[in-house]
Write a protein that holds these residues in place. Structure first.
Motif, PDB file in Angstrom:
ATOM      1  N   HIS A  42       0.819  -1.208   0.000  1.00 49.93           N
ATOM      2  CA  HIS A  42       0.000   0.000   0.000  1.00 49.93           C
ATOM      3  C   HIS A  42       0.861   1.270   0.000  1.00 49.93           C
ATOM      4  O   HIS A  42       0.431   2.326   0.460  1.00 49.93           O
ATOM      5  CB  HIS A  42      -0.932  -0.006   1.209  1.00 49.93           C
ATOM      6  CG  HIS A  42      -1.935  -1.135   1.176  1.00 49.93           C
ATOM      7  ND1 HIS A  42      -3.116  -1.053   0.477  1.00 49.93           N
ATOM      8  CD2 HIS A  42      -1.900  -2.375   1.721  1.00 49.93           C
ATOM      9  CE1 HIS A  42      -3.785  -2.194   0.614  1.00 49.93           C
ATOM     10  NE2 HIS A  42      -3.069  -3.010   1.350  1.00 49.93           N
ATOM     11  N   SER A  45      -0.740   4.373  -1.638  1.00 46.20           N
ATOM     12  CA  SER A  45      -1.771   5.018  -0.822  1.00 46.20           C
ATOM     13  C   SER A  45      -1.162   5.861   0.290  1.00 46.20           C
ATOM     14  O   SER A  45      -1.743   6.870   0.703  1.00 46.20           O
ATOM     15  CB  SER A  45      -2.702   3.965  -0.216  1.00 46.20           C
ATOM     16  OG  SER A  45      -3.496   3.362  -1.211  1.00 46.20           O
ATOM     17  N   VAL A  55      -4.529   3.545   5.809  1.00 43.01           N
ATOM     18  CA  VAL A  55      -3.564   2.447   5.826  1.00 43.01           C
ATOM     19  C   VAL A  55      -3.110   2.166   7.256  1.00 43.01           C
ATOM     20  O   VAL A  55      -3.128   1.024   7.724  1.00 43.01           O
ATOM     21  CB  VAL A  55      -2.347   2.773   4.931  1.00 43.01           C
ATOM     22  CG1 VAL A  55      -1.295   1.666   5.051  1.00 43.01           C
ATOM     23  CG2 VAL A  55      -2.785   2.934   3.484  1.00 43.01           C
TER      24      VAL A  55
END
Length: 260
Positions: A42, A45, A55
């Motif tokens: 991630h 993100s 996250v």
């Protein structure tokens, strides 16, 4: 990324991160290795203003439940909550409640979990609807929205349904001609910029998610080559609760300008 509630896991990305961690944990992965893998998976993100807080929040929830909350994750959550960095994503009238839930979450994280989650052998739930199913979505404020099942995918982890929303709010379950028109719903309320209302929903959570907002199959339609679709991990189309379908149809009707 969409939200359907004010809780820690009630947005697409935080739930994605949490589910990713728990799925791999149940498969036998070491929590310390999962920590690195999740942040790498991630990484994009983490550079986006509207996503990075989700996250850390999703990762913190998963780590705490598994008894492996790391100091850097706890520190990141403390900074998010103390700075108010997460609140700009929320409608002004929702921010006070969101802050309260964040404060409560931090209190929980600060208390060691004496009963870590056990690894659970995976059971894949069967599909709830087949592609082409026409769904009437009962809303919390009364009336019905419409949605169409565009795709069903079963992986080694779960069964997912790709749901696409349709325009309109109706006093009773929509007639089949509404689905044949294919007037796709585009989200323009809040921070949305005309994105198609599409979301992946898991079969496993269906019964729990629809306790308050019923989803009724009223018939079927043949899918067409030009119907919108998506791959399970396509960027911008998240995995969410079935409640998100109702939430976004209702919010678009209540807060959004006319569809673009």
């Amino acid at each position: 990324m969409g939200t359907w509630g004010k809780g820690i896991l009630e947005d697409d990305l935080s739930l994605d991160v949490y589910s990713d961690f728990i799925d791999r944990y149940n498969d036998g992965s070491d929590p310390s290795e999962l920590h690195k893998e999740i942040l790498e998976r991630h990484a994009q993100s983490l550079t986006i203003e509207s996503e990075w807080t989700s996250v850390w929040l999703g990762l913190a929830r998963a780590q705490w439940e598994c008894g492996s909350l790391s100091s850097d994750v706890l520190t990141a959550v403390e900074k998010i909550i103390s700075s108010g960095a997460d609140l700009h994503r929320w409608h002004p009238e929702d921010r006070k409640r969101r802050q309260q839930l964040l404060d409560d979450f931090l209190v929980g994280l600060s208390t060691p979990n004496l009963k870590p989650k056990r690894r659970v052998k995976r059971r894949i739930a069967k599909e709830i609807f087949q592609p082409g199913a026409c769904l009437a979505v009962e809303t919390r404020r009364g009336g019905y929205g419409a949605a169409l099942v565009l795709k069903v995918v079963t992986t080694k982890y779960e069964t997912k349904h790709l749901i696409g929303g349709l325009c309109g709010m109706f006093d009773c379950p929509p007639s089949i001609d509404i689905y044949e028109k294919r007037d796709w719903l585009r989200l323009t309320h809040g921070n949305f910029k005309g994105e198609l209302h599409r979301v992946w929903c898991g079969a496993k959570s269906y019964l729990n998610d629809t306790k308050e907002c019923r989803i009724i199959e009223i018939g079927k339609t043949e899918l067409r080559p030009d119907d919108p679709t998506a791959e399970p991990n396509e960027i911008g189309i998240g995995y969410s609760s079935w409640g998100w379908i109702e939430n976004q149809i209702r919010l678009q009707h209540e807060r959004g300008p006319k569809n673009v």
